[in-house]
Enzyme design. Structure first.
Site, PDB file in Angstrom:
ATOM      1  CB  CYS A 147     -15.163  -9.931 -42.804  1.00 13.38           C
ATOM      2  SG  CYS A 147     -16.153 -10.185 -44.309  1.00 13.38           S
ATOM      3  CB  CYS A 188     -21.325 -14.989 -41.986  1.00 11.04           C
ATOM      4  SG  CYS A 188     -21.750 -13.251 -42.132  1.00 11.04           S
TER       5      CYS A 188
HETATM    6  N1  DGL Z   1     -18.596 -12.781 -44.785  1.00 14.58           N
HETATM    7  C1  DGL Z   1     -19.286 -11.988 -43.859  1.00 14.58           C
HETATM    8  C2  DGL Z   1     -18.573 -11.902 -42.507  1.00 14.58           C
HETATM    9  O1  DGL Z   1     -17.801 -12.776 -42.146  1.00 14.58           O
HETATM   10  C3  DGL Z   1     -19.843 -10.644 -44.169  1.00 14.58           C
HETATM   11  C4  DGL Z   1     -19.942  -9.970 -45.455  1.00 14.58           C
HETATM   12  C5  DGL Z   1     -21.196  -9.078 -45.522  1.00 14.58           C
HETATM   13  O2  DGL Z   1     -21.148  -7.907 -45.120  1.00 14.58           O
HETATM   14  O3  DGL Z   1     -22.209  -9.622 -45.958  1.00 14.58           O
HETATM   15  O4  DGL Z   1     -18.774 -10.992 -41.760  1.00 14.58           O
END
Ligand code: DGL
EC number: 5.1.1.3
Length: 260
Positions: free
Chosen positions: A189, A75
């Site tokens: 993301c 993330c």
């Molecule tokens: N999957 C997450 C990232 O790579 C974020 C998504 C969220 O906002 O929770 O930033």
């Protein structure tokens, strides 16, 4: 140090499954435990201090429960904020996910790149430092998209998404300066790789979307060298405890993740 545990892959939701996909392609035998902090989704909307405290505390519980050999923070929104705090607190290797600005700056032919991120990642000093460090010679358009992570979640639940508003979210990535156009878009993301066919469809011209997952898997492989890791099929857990819908179970099964 816990050796011979699984690898814990962590995200706010299902986006980190794009990283699981790359890890299982490169290292099909290692046992993964995927944890989605869906009770707190989306991380992109959180205040920095609250999110840092939340993740550091939750990680302590997850490490005690799963005793992983290594943790992948799949993330960007979390990694660009909490990696130093996690590394200071826990004696275990953490592999982070940060915007792939360096490869985009190296590969651009037009000298114009975009970074498509959550609002949290867009705001971070970490992201701006990467731009200063690795992309000072190219034009960078930093785009914070508030809706896209939720769109990816909805899509994985089998729901239709509003493609007009998806097109509006990616539109600022496409810049034209004196006849030169954006040619690289960094997917900053981990949810976004699940939307790239739609991004392609709504892009005003073709660009290369950079998914950092294969590089994260390579980094994990080097971190695991010399460490013992469990083998076998993986599991997935959700912090909300809400029932997991059939289309999501199917996505998880594709990557050998069974809901615990
Ligand atoms: N999957 C997450 C990232 O790579 C974020 C998504 C969220 O906002 O929770 O930033």
């Amino acid at each position: 140090m816990h050796d011979a545990g699984p690898v814990l892959v962590f995200d706010s939701g299902l986006g980190g499954v794009s990283v699981v996909r790359a890890i299982s392609q490169q290292m099909p035998r290692i046992r993964l435990v995927y944890v989605a902090d869906d009770a707190a989704f989306p991380y992109g909307d959180w205040e920095d201090d609250a999110l840092r405290t939340h993740i550091v505390e939750l990680m302590g519980r997850l490490i005690a429960q799963y005793r992983p050999t290594a943790v992948v923070i799949a993330c960007n929104t979390a990694s660009t904020l909490v990696l130093p705090a996690l590394r200071a607190r826990y004696d275990i290797p953490f592999v982070g996910t940060v915007p792939a600005i360096k490869p985009a700056a190296e590969q651009t032919k037009t000298g114009i790149i975009a970074v498509l991120a959550t609002p949290g990642t867009m705001r971070r000093d970490y992201t701006r430092d990467l731009i200063r460090k690795f992309a000072s010679l190219v034009h960078v358009r930093l785009v914070g998209a508030p809706l896209l992570a939720a769109f990816a979640e909805a899509r994985m639940r089998g729901e239709a998404i509003d493609e007009r508003s998806l097109a509006e979210q990616i539109e600022p990535c496409f810049v034209e300066i004196e006849g030169r156009r954006t040619d690289m878009v960094v997917l900053a993301c981990t949810h976004y790789p699940f939307l790239t066919d739609l991004f392609d469809r709504h892009a005003p011209w073709p660009v290369c979307f950079i998914d950092p997952a294969p590089a994260i898997a390579r980094r994990l492989a080097s971190v695991l060298e010399g460490r013992r890791v469990d083998g076998g099929p993986g599991t997935a857990a959700f912090t909300s405890g809400r029932p997991v819908l059939a289309p999501v179970l199917q996505v998880l099964r594709q990557y050998r993740l069974a809901v615990a």
